[in-house]
Design a protein around this motif. Sequence first.
Motif, PDB file in Angstrom:
ATOM      1  N   ASN A   1      -0.304   8.459   0.714  1.00 51.50           N
ATOM      2  CA  ASN A   1      -0.715   8.091  -0.644  1.00 51.50           C
ATOM      3  C   ASN A   1      -1.714   9.091  -1.204  1.00 51.50           C
ATOM      4  O   ASN A   1      -1.627   9.488  -2.367  1.00 51.50           O
ATOM      5  N   VAL A   2      -2.686   9.484  -0.390  1.00 52.46           N
ATOM      6  CA  VAL A   2      -3.685  10.467  -0.829  1.00 52.46           C
ATOM      7  C   VAL A   2      -2.993  11.778  -1.204  1.00 52.46           C
ATOM      8  O   VAL A   2      -3.279  12.360  -2.259  1.00 52.46           O
ATOM      9  N   GLU A   3      -2.066  12.216  -0.374  1.00 53.52           N
ATOM     10  CA  GLU A   3      -1.328  13.454  -0.670  1.00 53.52           C
ATOM     11  C   GLU A   3      -0.558  13.318  -1.984  1.00 53.52           C
ATOM     12  O   GLU A   3      -0.541  14.246  -2.793  1.00 53.52           O
ATOM     13  N   THR A   4       0.056  12.169  -2.195  1.00 53.47           N
ATOM     14  CA  THR A   4       0.825  11.938  -3.426  1.00 53.47           C
ATOM     15  C   THR A   4      -0.082  11.977  -4.648  1.00 53.47           C
ATOM     16  O   THR A   4       0.209  12.676  -5.625  1.00 53.47           O
ATOM     17  N   VAL A   5      -1.173  11.235  -4.616  1.00 56.69           N
ATOM     18  CA  VAL A   5      -2.077  11.185  -5.767  1.00 56.69           C
ATOM     19  C   VAL A   5      -2.668  12.568  -6.036  1.00 56.69           C
ATOM     20  O   VAL A   5      -2.845  12.957  -7.191  1.00 56.69           O
ATOM     21  N   ASN A   6      -2.934  13.319  -5.001  1.00 55.61           N
ATOM     22  CA  ASN A   6      -3.511  14.653  -5.189  1.00 55.61           C
ATOM     23  C   ASN A   6      -2.573  15.629  -5.887  1.00 55.61           C
ATOM     24  O   ASN A   6      -3.038  16.591  -6.498  1.00 55.61           O
ATOM     25  N   VAL A   7      -1.264  15.406  -5.826  1.00 55.72           N
ATOM     26  CA  VAL A   7      -0.344  16.316  -6.523  1.00 55.72           C
ATOM     27  C   VAL A   7       0.050  15.803  -7.906  1.00 55.72           C
ATOM     28  O   VAL A   7       0.602  16.556  -8.694  1.00 55.72           O
ATOM     29  N   PHE A   8      -0.230  14.544  -8.214  1.00 58.05           N
ATOM     30  CA  PHE A   8       0.071  14.009  -9.540  1.00 58.05           C
ATOM     31  C   PHE A   8      -0.954  14.520 -10.544  1.00 58.05           C
ATOM     32  O   PHE A   8      -2.150  14.435 -10.317  1.00 58.05           O
ATOM     33  N   ASP A   9      -0.464  15.020 -11.673  1.00 63.74           N
ATOM     34  CA  ASP A   9      -1.369  15.327 -12.770  1.00 63.74           C
ATOM     35  C   ASP A   9      -1.336  14.161 -13.758  1.00 63.74           C
ATOM     36  O   ASP A   9      -0.568  13.214 -13.589  1.00 63.74           O
ATOM     37  N   ASP A  10      -2.176  14.225 -14.777  1.00 65.03           N
ATOM     38  CA  ASP A  10      -2.242  13.115 -15.739  1.00 65.03           C
ATOM     39  C   ASP A  10      -0.892  12.867 -16.408  1.00 65.03           C
ATOM     40  O   ASP A  10      -0.549  11.727 -16.718  1.00 65.03           O
ATOM     41  N   GLU A  11      -0.128  13.923 -16.617  1.00 65.67           N
ATOM     42  CA  GLU A  11       1.189  13.775 -17.243  1.00 65.67           C
ATOM     43  C   GLU A  11       2.127  12.944 -16.358  1.00 65.67           C
ATOM     44  O   GLU A  11       2.889  12.114 -16.856  1.00 65.67           O
ATOM     45  N   GLU A  12       2.045  13.143 -15.048  1.00 70.09           N
ATOM     46  CA  GLU A  12       2.899  12.376 -14.125  1.00 70.09           C
ATOM     47  C   GLU A  12       2.592  10.876 -14.221  1.00 70.09           C
ATOM     48  O   GLU A  12       3.492  10.052 -14.176  1.00 70.09           O
ATOM     49  N   TRP A  13       1.313  10.532 -14.361  1.00 67.54           N
ATOM     50  CA  TRP A  13       0.918   9.118 -14.458  1.00 67.54           C
ATOM     51  C   TRP A  13       1.460   8.468 -15.733  1.00 67.54           C
ATOM     52  O   TRP A  13       1.618   7.250 -15.787  1.00 67.54           O
ATOM     53  N   SER A  14       1.759   9.269 -16.751  1.00 68.99           N
ATOM     54  CA  SER A  14       2.265   8.740 -18.020  1.00 68.99           C
ATOM     55  C   SER A  14       3.779   8.561 -18.031  1.00 68.99           C
ATOM     56  O   SER A  14       4.318   7.922 -18.936  1.00 68.99           O
ATOM     57  N   LYS A  15       4.473   9.113 -17.042  1.00 67.51           N
ATOM     58  CA  LYS A  15       5.931   9.004 -17.000  1.00 67.51           C
ATOM     59  C   LYS A  15       6.369   7.568 -16.755  1.00 67.51           C
ATOM     60  O   LYS A  15       5.737   6.825 -16.014  1.00 67.51           O
ATOM     61  N   LYS A  16       7.488   7.196 -17.391  1.00 66.13           N
ATOM     62  CA  LYS A  16       8.053   5.855 -17.213  1.00 66.13           C
ATOM     63  C   LYS A  16       8.520   5.673 -15.774  1.00 66.13           C
ATOM     64  O   LYS A  16       9.042   6.591 -15.151  1.00 66.13           O
ATOM     65  N   TRP A  17       8.327   4.460 -15.279  1.00 60.21           N
ATOM     66  CA  TRP A  17       8.748   4.080 -13.933  1.00 60.21           C
ATOM     67  C   TRP A  17       9.397   2.718 -14.027  1.00 60.21           C
ATOM     68  O   TRP A  17       8.931   1.849 -14.767  1.00 60.21           O
ATOM     69  N   LYS A  18      10.483   2.544 -13.306  1.00 55.73           N
ATOM     70  CA  LYS A  18      11.241   1.295 -13.402  1.00 55.73           C
ATOM     71  C   LYS A  18      11.336   0.642 -12.026  1.00 55.73           C
ATOM     72  O   LYS A  18      11.678   1.284 -11.038  1.00 55.73           O
ATOM     73  N   LEU A  19      11.044  -0.656 -11.987  1.00 51.94           N
ATOM     74  CA  LEU A  19      11.268  -1.484 -10.807  1.00 51.94           C
ATOM     75  C   LEU A  19      12.462  -2.371 -11.130  1.00 51.94           C
ATOM     76  O   LEU A  19      12.474  -3.052 -12.157  1.00 51.94           O
ATOM     77  N   HIS A  20      13.471  -2.333 -10.262  1.00 50.13           N
ATOM     78  CA  HIS A  20      14.667  -3.116 -10.557  1.00 50.13           C
ATOM     79  C   HIS A  20      15.351  -3.572  -9.283  1.00 50.13           C
ATOM     80  O   HIS A  20      15.094  -3.076  -8.188  1.00 50.13           O
ATOM     81  N   VAL A  21      16.231  -4.554  -9.466  1.00 49.38           N
ATOM     82  CA  VAL A  21      17.112  -5.053  -8.411  1.00 49.38           C
ATOM     83  C   VAL A  21      18.515  -4.819  -8.934  1.00 49.38           C
ATOM     84  O   VAL A  21      18.974  -5.545  -9.824  1.00 49.38           O
ATOM     85  N   GLY A  22      19.158  -3.786  -8.422  1.00 46.13           N
ATOM     86  CA  GLY A  22      20.465  -3.421  -8.978  1.00 46.13           C
ATOM     87  C   GLY A  22      20.315  -3.096 -10.453  1.00 46.13           C
ATOM     88  O   GLY A  22      19.470  -2.282 -10.835  1.00 46.13           O
TER      89      GLY A  22
ATOM     90  N   HIS B   1       0.848  -1.200   0.000  1.00 45.56           N
ATOM     91  CA  HIS B   1       0.000   0.000   0.000  1.00 45.56           C
ATOM     92  C   HIS B   1       0.884   1.250   0.000  1.00 45.56           C
ATOM     93  O   HIS B   1       0.575   2.219  -0.688  1.00 45.56           O
ATOM     94  N   SER B   2       1.972   1.235   0.753  1.00 45.49           N
ATOM     95  CA  SER B   2       2.828   2.420   0.905  1.00 45.49           C
ATOM     96  C   SER B   2       3.598   2.774  -0.355  1.00 45.49           C
ATOM     97  O   SER B   2       4.136   3.874  -0.461  1.00 45.49           O
ATOM     98  N   TRP B   3       3.693   1.850  -1.293  1.00 44.32           N
ATOM     99  CA  TRP B   3       4.512   2.098  -2.473  1.00 44.32           C
ATOM    100  C   TRP B   3       3.974   3.217  -3.365  1.00 44.32           C
ATOM    101  O   TRP B   3       4.710   3.730  -4.207  1.00 44.32           O
ATOM    102  N   VAL B   4       2.738   3.616  -3.202  1.00 45.45           N
ATOM    103  CA  VAL B   4       2.243   4.745  -3.990  1.00 45.45           C
ATOM    104  C   VAL B   4       3.092   5.972  -3.667  1.00 45.45           C
ATOM    105  O   VAL B   4       3.684   6.581  -4.549  1.00 45.45           O
ATOM    106  N   ALA B   5       3.179   6.316  -2.393  1.00 52.95           N
ATOM    107  CA  ALA B   5       3.972   7.479  -1.989  1.00 52.95           C
ATOM    108  C   ALA B   5       5.470   7.178  -1.965  1.00 52.95           C
ATOM    109  O   ALA B   5       6.279   8.006  -2.373  1.00 52.95           O
TER     110      ALA B   5
END
Length: 165
Positions: free
Chosen positions: A92-113, A52-56
Amino acid sequence: MSIKQGFLIEMEHETNNTKRLLERVSDEHLSYKPHEKSMSLGDLLGHIVELHSWVAAGLTKDSFNLMTDYRPFKPTSVAEIKERLEADYQKNVETVNVFDDEEWSKKWKLHVGDHVISEVPKIGAFRFIIHNHLIHHRGQATVYLRLLDIPVPGLYGPSADEHKK
């Protein structure tokens, strides 16, 4: 409805479902393991809550490195789990409230090293890396409850324990 509004509704619903599950558990159940290869219920619930915390904690970055950004949550009580869930929900609520639609379209990477697990837009990370993942583990936790003979809460409709006969 904006992406933000939709995610706020989804986060509230999924957080409330996790709270319903936590209401059924007591500290004595946290060490339960259905199999030697299984996580304890406490570790499983800790993982659900940390997801759940990974949003923020995760989506505010462009990448999340499981070697350096991830610290497993090892709770020692149900009260600690509930407190963490509530505190993280507010972040999480605070984070989502500051994200605009453009932020949701940005690439995000999950990695191990250097090993990339997934590289997707943040909107995809929210849905399948965070929420689908925590829903999967919450489903596992309901099996633990069943094995402990604890009534399972209905999360998406009545459970067999809540269904009127």
